[in-house]
Design a protein around this motif. Structure first.
Motif, short mmCIF file in Angstrom:
data_model
loop_
_atom_site.label_atom_id
_atom_site.label_comp_id
_atom_site.label_asym_id
_atom_site.label_seq_id
_atom_site.Cartn_x
_atom_site.Cartn_y
_atom_site.Cartn_z
N SER A 170 0.80 -1.23 0.00
CA SER A 170 0.00 0.00 0.00
C SER A 170 0.83 1.28 0.00
CB SER A 170 -0.93 0.00 1.22
OG SER A 170 -0.18 0.12 2.43
N TRP A 171 2.17 1.14 -0.08
CA TRP A 171 3.01 2.34 0.00
C TRP A 171 3.33 2.93 -1.38
CZ3 TRP A 171 5.11 -2.39 2.05
CH2 TRP A 171 5.97 -3.07 1.19
N GLY A 172 2.76 2.38 -2.44
CA GLY A 172 3.05 2.87 -3.79
C GLY A 172 1.93 3.70 -4.38
N PHE A 173 1.54 3.38 -5.62
CA PHE A 173 0.59 4.22 -6.33
C PHE A 173 -0.86 4.00 -5.89
CE2 PHE A 173 -2.36 5.13 -9.80
CZ PHE A 173 -2.13 6.50 -9.93
N ASN A 174 -1.37 2.79 -6.06
CA ASN A 174 -2.79 2.56 -5.76
C ASN A 174 -3.08 2.56 -4.26
OD1 ASN A 174 -3.27 0.61 -8.67
ND2 ASN A 174 -4.59 2.32 -8.11
N ASP B 104 -3.49 -12.00 -2.53
CA ASP B 104 -3.32 -13.01 -1.49
C ASP B 104 -3.01 -12.36 -0.15
OD1 ASP B 104 -3.47 -15.66 -2.99
OD2 ASP B 104 -2.03 -14.53 -4.20
N PHE B 105 -2.23 -11.28 -0.21
CA PHE B 105 -1.90 -10.52 1.00
C PHE B 105 -1.83 -9.04 0.64
CE2 PHE B 105 -0.11 -14.73 1.69
CZ PHE B 105 -0.55 -15.03 2.97
N LEU B 106 -2.16 -8.19 1.60
CA LEU B 106 -2.02 -6.75 1.45
C LEU B 106 -1.25 -6.24 2.66
CD1 LEU B 106 -2.65 -3.97 0.20
CD2 LEU B 106 -4.87 -4.03 1.35
N ILE B 107 -0.08 -5.65 2.41
CA ILE B 107 0.75 -5.19 3.52
C ILE B 107 0.98 -3.68 3.42
CG2 ILE B 107 1.86 -7.43 3.79
CD1 ILE B 107 4.34 -6.29 2.42
N HIS B 108 1.40 -3.09 4.55
CA HIS B 108 1.48 -1.64 4.64
C HIS B 108 2.88 -1.13 4.98
CE1 HIS B 108 -2.87 -1.81 4.35
NE2 HIS B 108 -2.86 -2.70 5.32
N VAL C 65 5.09 -12.42 5.80
CA VAL C 65 4.05 -12.75 4.84
C VAL C 65 4.57 -13.76 3.81
CG1 VAL C 65 2.60 -11.84 2.99
CG2 VAL C 65 2.76 -10.61 5.15
N VAL C 66 5.80 -13.59 3.37
CA VAL C 66 6.39 -14.52 2.41
C VAL C 66 6.40 -15.94 2.97
CG1 VAL C 66 8.59 -15.21 1.36
CG2 VAL C 66 7.76 -12.86 1.09
#
Length: 211
Positions: A180-184, A195-199, A207-208
């Motif tokens: 979530s630290w980039g564009f979208n 599969d996963f959303l990290i911040h 997560v890996v």
């Protein structure tokens, strides 16, 4: 146990390029006949998919390859001024030390990415780097990498910051971690069901392990 391969997007995932890319895009708006991006519009665009952004901007599909080429050319002059996303360098080093194989797939130029990684002493961490011009997704490039590197989809994880990254990874049948630290925006990414959303990059290793 099969060694996992983690493929990273570059812009917005490893490198903090969003501000520079918006600045370049605004300078090219008149030449390519599309609207400039105001701060309010950037907030709106972060919630849209790539297709929706192109429709919103009004840029001709025929002009997009030429626009991409011009943007990458202008970014080349700024590449050593750009910084890695805060915490990414440490996360990449940790993943490398744990034995994960790392690679990059990007729609930026190979020259730009190589120079950035070398400048920030990150190039030694990556086993491969593939570059290709993509408008809506990277599925073809991902599949080519899987074939050329003889990788099984179940051993590969893709990490990206855009909705098109999630879409491409799903089509290639590989796990995808959205960041979530980039564009979208987080909301736009979540709608694509990664599969996963990290911040924060510090979450990557844990997560890996779950992939």
């Amino acid at each position: 146990m099969t060694q996992k391969v983690i493929i990273f997007d570059f812009d917005g995932t490893i490198a903090d390029t969003v501000e520079a890319l918006v600045s370049i895009a605004n300078r090219l708006a008149i030449e390519f006949d599309y609207i400039q991006i105001t701060p309010n519009e950037l907030t709106l665009l972060r919630n849209l998919t790539s297709r929706e952004i192109i429709r919103y901007s009004g840029v001709s599909l025929l002009k997009i390859p030429f626009l991409f080429k011009k943007v990458k050319s202008e970014l080349k002059n700024k590449i050593t001024e750009l910084e890695p996303i805060s915490g990414v360098k440490e996360a990449l080093i940790e993943l490398n030390q744990k034995g994960y194989r790392l690679g990059v797939i990007t729609s930026n130029s190979q020259e730009n990415v190589t120079e950035f990684l070398r400048f920030h002493n990150l190039n030694y961490l990556f086993e491969f780097l593939y570059s290709g011009v993509t408008i809506f997704g990277k599925t073809t490039i991902i599949n080519n990498v899987l074939r050329q590197k003889q990788l099984k989809p179940e051993t590969v994880i893709y990490v990206g910051d855009e909705t098109r990254d999630i879409e491409a990874a799903k089509k290639a049948n590989i796990k995808v971690i959205a960041v979530s630290w980039g564009f979208n925006s987080p909301e736009a990414l979540a709608k694509q069901n990664p599969d996963f959303l990290i911040h924060h990059p510090s979450e990557l290793l844990d997560v890996v392990k779950l992939c």
